[in-house]
Design a protein around this motif. Structure first.
Motif, PDB file in Angstrom:
ATOM      1  N   UNK A 269       8.204  -5.827  15.365  1.00  0.00           N
ATOM      2  CA  UNK A 269       8.663  -5.465  16.714  1.00  0.00           C
ATOM      3  C   UNK A 269       8.461  -6.624  17.685  1.00  0.00           C
ATOM      4  N   UNK A 270       9.071  -6.497  18.852  1.00  0.00           N
ATOM      5  CA  UNK A 270       8.914  -7.516  19.892  1.00  0.00           C
ATOM      6  C   UNK A 270       7.769  -7.193  20.851  1.00  0.00           C
TER       7      UNK A 270
ATOM      8  N   UNK B 100      -3.249  -7.917  13.328  1.00  0.00           N
ATOM      9  CA  UNK B 100      -2.105  -8.420  12.564  1.00  0.00           C
ATOM     10  C   UNK B 100      -0.993  -8.883  13.513  1.00  0.00           C
ATOM     11  N   UNK B 101      -0.804  -8.196  14.616  1.00  0.00           N
ATOM     12  CA  UNK B 101       0.224  -8.594  15.584  1.00  0.00           C
ATOM     13  C   UNK B 101      -0.126  -9.925  16.239  1.00  0.00           C
ATOM     14  N   UNK B 102      -1.396 -10.142  16.507  1.00  0.00           N
ATOM     15  CA  UNK B 102      -1.797 -11.426  17.090  1.00  0.00           C
ATOM     16  C   UNK B 102      -1.524 -12.584  16.138  1.00  0.00           C
ATOM     17  N   UNK B 103      -1.682 -12.344  14.856  1.00  0.00           N
ATOM     18  CA  UNK B 103      -1.389 -13.396  13.890  1.00  0.00           C
ATOM     19  C   UNK B 103       0.087 -13.761  13.891  1.00  0.00           C
ATOM     20  N   UNK B 104       0.946 -12.786  14.189  1.00  0.00           N
ATOM     21  CA  UNK B 104       2.390 -13.026  14.204  1.00  0.00           C
ATOM     22  C   UNK B 104       2.912 -13.253  15.630  1.00  0.00           C
ATOM     23  N   UNK B 105       2.004 -13.459  16.563  1.00  0.00           N
ATOM     24  CA  UNK B 105       2.372 -13.772  17.958  1.00  0.00           C
ATOM     25  C   UNK B 105       3.228 -12.683  18.587  1.00  0.00           C
ATOM     26  N   UNK B 106       2.881 -11.439  18.330  1.00  0.00           N
ATOM     27  CA  UNK B 106       3.574 -10.298  18.939  1.00  0.00           C
ATOM     28  C   UNK B 106       2.728  -9.800  20.106  1.00  0.00           C
ATOM     29  N   UNK B 107       3.248  -9.768  21.328  1.00  0.00           N
ATOM     30  CA  UNK B 107       2.460  -9.302  22.466  1.00  0.00           C
ATOM     31  C   UNK B 107       2.203  -7.804  22.393  1.00  0.00           C
ATOM     32  N   UNK B 108       1.205  -7.355  23.156  1.00  0.00           N
ATOM     33  CA  UNK B 108       0.822  -5.943  23.106  1.00  0.00           C
ATOM     34  C   UNK B 108       0.402  -5.456  24.492  1.00  0.00           C
TER      35      UNK B 108
ATOM     36  N   UNK C   4      15.027  -6.270  23.236  1.00  0.00           N
ATOM     37  CA  UNK C   4      13.876  -6.301  22.348  1.00  0.00           C
ATOM     38  C   UNK C   4      13.480  -4.919  21.861  1.00  0.00           C
ATOM     39  N   UNK C   5      12.758  -4.882  20.749  1.00  0.00           N
ATOM     40  CA  UNK C   5      12.319  -3.615  20.155  1.00  0.00           C
ATOM     41  C   UNK C   5      10.860  -3.352  20.529  1.00  0.00           C
ATOM     42  N   UNK C   6      10.536  -2.063  20.742  1.00  0.00           N
ATOM     43  CA  UNK C   6       9.203  -1.630  21.151  1.00  0.00           C
ATOM     44  C   UNK C   6       8.649  -0.693  20.085  1.00  0.00           C
ATOM     45  N   UNK C   7       7.356  -0.821  19.804  1.00  0.00           N
ATOM     46  CA  UNK C   7       6.680   0.040  18.835  1.00  0.00           C
ATOM     47  C   UNK C   7       5.527   0.765  19.537  1.00  0.00           C
TER      48      UNK C   7
ATOM     49  N   UNK D  32       2.638  -3.876  33.467  1.00  0.00           N
ATOM     50  CA  UNK D  32       2.993  -3.502  32.090  1.00  0.00           C
ATOM     51  C   UNK D  32       4.379  -2.854  32.032  1.00  0.00           C
ATOM     52  N   UNK D  33       4.685  -1.971  32.973  1.00  0.00           N
ATOM     53  CA  UNK D  33       6.001  -1.333  32.997  1.00  0.00           C
ATOM     54  C   UNK D  33       7.102  -2.346  33.291  1.00  0.00           C
ATOM     55  N   UNK D  34       6.804  -3.326  34.126  1.00  0.00           N
ATOM     56  CA  UNK D  34       7.790  -4.366  34.414  1.00  0.00           C
ATOM     57  C   UNK D  34       8.084  -5.194  33.164  1.00  0.00           C
ATOM     58  N   UNK D  35       7.033  -5.571  32.431  1.00  0.00           N
ATOM     59  CA  UNK D  35       7.222  -6.315  31.186  1.00  0.00           C
ATOM     60  C   UNK D  35       8.005  -5.489  30.173  1.00  0.00           C
ATOM     61  N   UNK D  36       7.667  -4.218  30.062  1.00  0.00           N
ATOM     62  CA  UNK D  36       8.334  -3.340  29.101  1.00  0.00           C
ATOM     63  C   UNK D  36       9.813  -3.167  29.430  1.00  0.00           C
ATOM     64  N   UNK D  37      10.138  -2.985  30.691  1.00  0.00           N
ATOM     65  CA  UNK D  37      11.539  -2.788  31.073  1.00  0.00           C
ATOM     66  C   UNK D  37      12.353  -4.066  30.885  1.00  0.00           C
ATOM     67  N   UNK D  38      11.785  -5.222  31.207  1.00  0.00           N
ATOM     68  CA  UNK D  38      12.512  -6.479  31.013  1.00  0.00           C
ATOM     69  C   UNK D  38      12.749  -6.764  29.532  1.00  0.00           C
ATOM     70  N   UNK D  39      11.785  -6.439  28.712  1.00  0.00           N
ATOM     71  CA  UNK D  39      11.978  -6.639  27.277  1.00  0.00           C
ATOM     72  C   UNK D  39      13.060  -5.708  26.730  1.00  0.00           C
TER      73      UNK D  39
END
Length: 333
Positions: free
Chosen positions: A246-247, A265-273, A197-200, A185-192
């Motif tokens: 957000x991304x 709602x994020x899944x409907x807009x294809x936003x990963x979590x 990319x924006x994080x929420x 998860x930290x690797x994905x977050x840092x690469x984004x």
């Protein structure tokens, strides 16, 4: 070997000459005076034919011996007359070698430059480019009570593979699995964050509002900490999500009704979590899960500290490359 051949050839020559002299004598050349010794009987036709065959064999052997001696002499003369090569290379060879060495160094440096550019453009090609594995240890997880789950009567069956066992009727979460999932998860977050990319950050529990806001402010990212008032339920307004989508969403209160609505709602807009997965949490709406306790203030503080450090580290590396485009990539393993 050469001496033996010479001796053999001399012997063959003497035999040949003796036979030639014996066969060349005619009755006219022999003396007419008869001596007292008895004369030898005349040779038969069979004996003369055998003698001729012996003479031919001797002549062939003499020719072979002479030819072999001549070839040996020639080979010896060639070896004697052959000059030893000069070990010192010529000037044009030296220049050619220097040009090849310079060309090899040029190609090697260009290959390193291209590899450096590829890693900068796509750092995900290198494992743990931002070295997020050094941000925490298993002891940090244990001391923050990440391993503590809920009572055995309120667990979700989809989380059985993340559970280590049961103690005092409480589920114990496998922190070795937590470590692996938290690294990912930290690797994905840092690469984004490195890609811009924006994080929420999301937590809808009133007790953790301050922790989430401080973590989001430290890395200059957004946060959503709206809490539902007790005794009231209103459908949350998600128009803001569509305007400023957000991304990536990082949620530490997945079981909260507002958080569930946001993740759906994020899944409907294809936003990963990314979500904290306690023993009673449904992982259906999460893209990246982190098995761990989501009720302890110590664990929540550890999670958001790691999230903020991963984003800050990625942004610092990006700023470093922006200030110095020729800087060497020496991050990660």
């Amino acid at each position: 070997m050469l001496l033996r051949k010479c001796i053999r050839s001399v012997n063959n020559r003497t035999c040949l000459f003796s036979r030639i002299l014996s066969t060349d004598k005619t009755p006219d050349d022999s003396p007419s005076v008869q001596t007292g010794t008895p004369s030898e009987p005349p040779s038969t036709p069979e004996q003369s034919i055998a003698a001729d065959h012996n003479d031919q064999y001797v002549e062939k052997e003499f020719v072979k011996t002479s030819e072999s001696l001549e070839s040996d002499y020639r080979s010896d003369d060639v070896i004697k007359n052959q000059e030893t090569p000069d070990p010192t290379p010529e000037p044009q060879h030296i220049e050619m070698l220097s040009n090849l060495n310079s060309l090899h160094s040029l190609v090697t440096n260009h290959h390193k430059y291209l590899k450096n550019v590829v890693i900068r453009e796509r750092p995900i090609t290198r494992d743990d480019f931002f070295n997020v594995k050094s941000l925490f240890t298993l002891r940090d997880l244990f001391e923050s009570r990440v391993h503590l789950g809920h009572h055995i009567g309120c667990w979700h069956s989809a989380n059985s593979k993340y559970l280590y066992g049961i103690r005092n009727n409480m589920h114990i979460i496998d922190i070795a699995s937590t470590e692996q999932h938290l690294w990912r998860a930290l690797n994905v977050l840092s690469h984004l964050a490195y890609s811009g990319g924006s994080v929420l950050f999301v937590n809808n529990r009133p007790g953790y509002k301050k922790i989430v806001k401080e973590a989001a402010a430290s890395c200059s990212e957004g946060q959503w900490t709206v809490a539902r008032q007790l005794g009231h339920y209103e459908e949350p307004d998600m128009t803001w999500f569509e305007k400023k989508k957000p991304d990536l969403i990082v949620c530490s209160s997945v079981n909260n009704p507002l958080s569930k609505k946001l993740l759906l709602h994020a899944n409907k807009h294809l936003v990963p979590s990314i979500g904290i997965l306690d023993s009673d949490v449904d992982p259906t709406n999460l893209t990246y899960v982190i098995p761990g306790n989501d009720d302890s203030s110590q664990s929540i503080l550890l999670y958001h500290r790691l999230f903020a450090e991963a984003v800050q580290r990625a942004k610092l590396v990006k700023e470093h490359f922006r200030m110095d485009p020729t800087a060497r990539v020496n991050h990660g393993r």
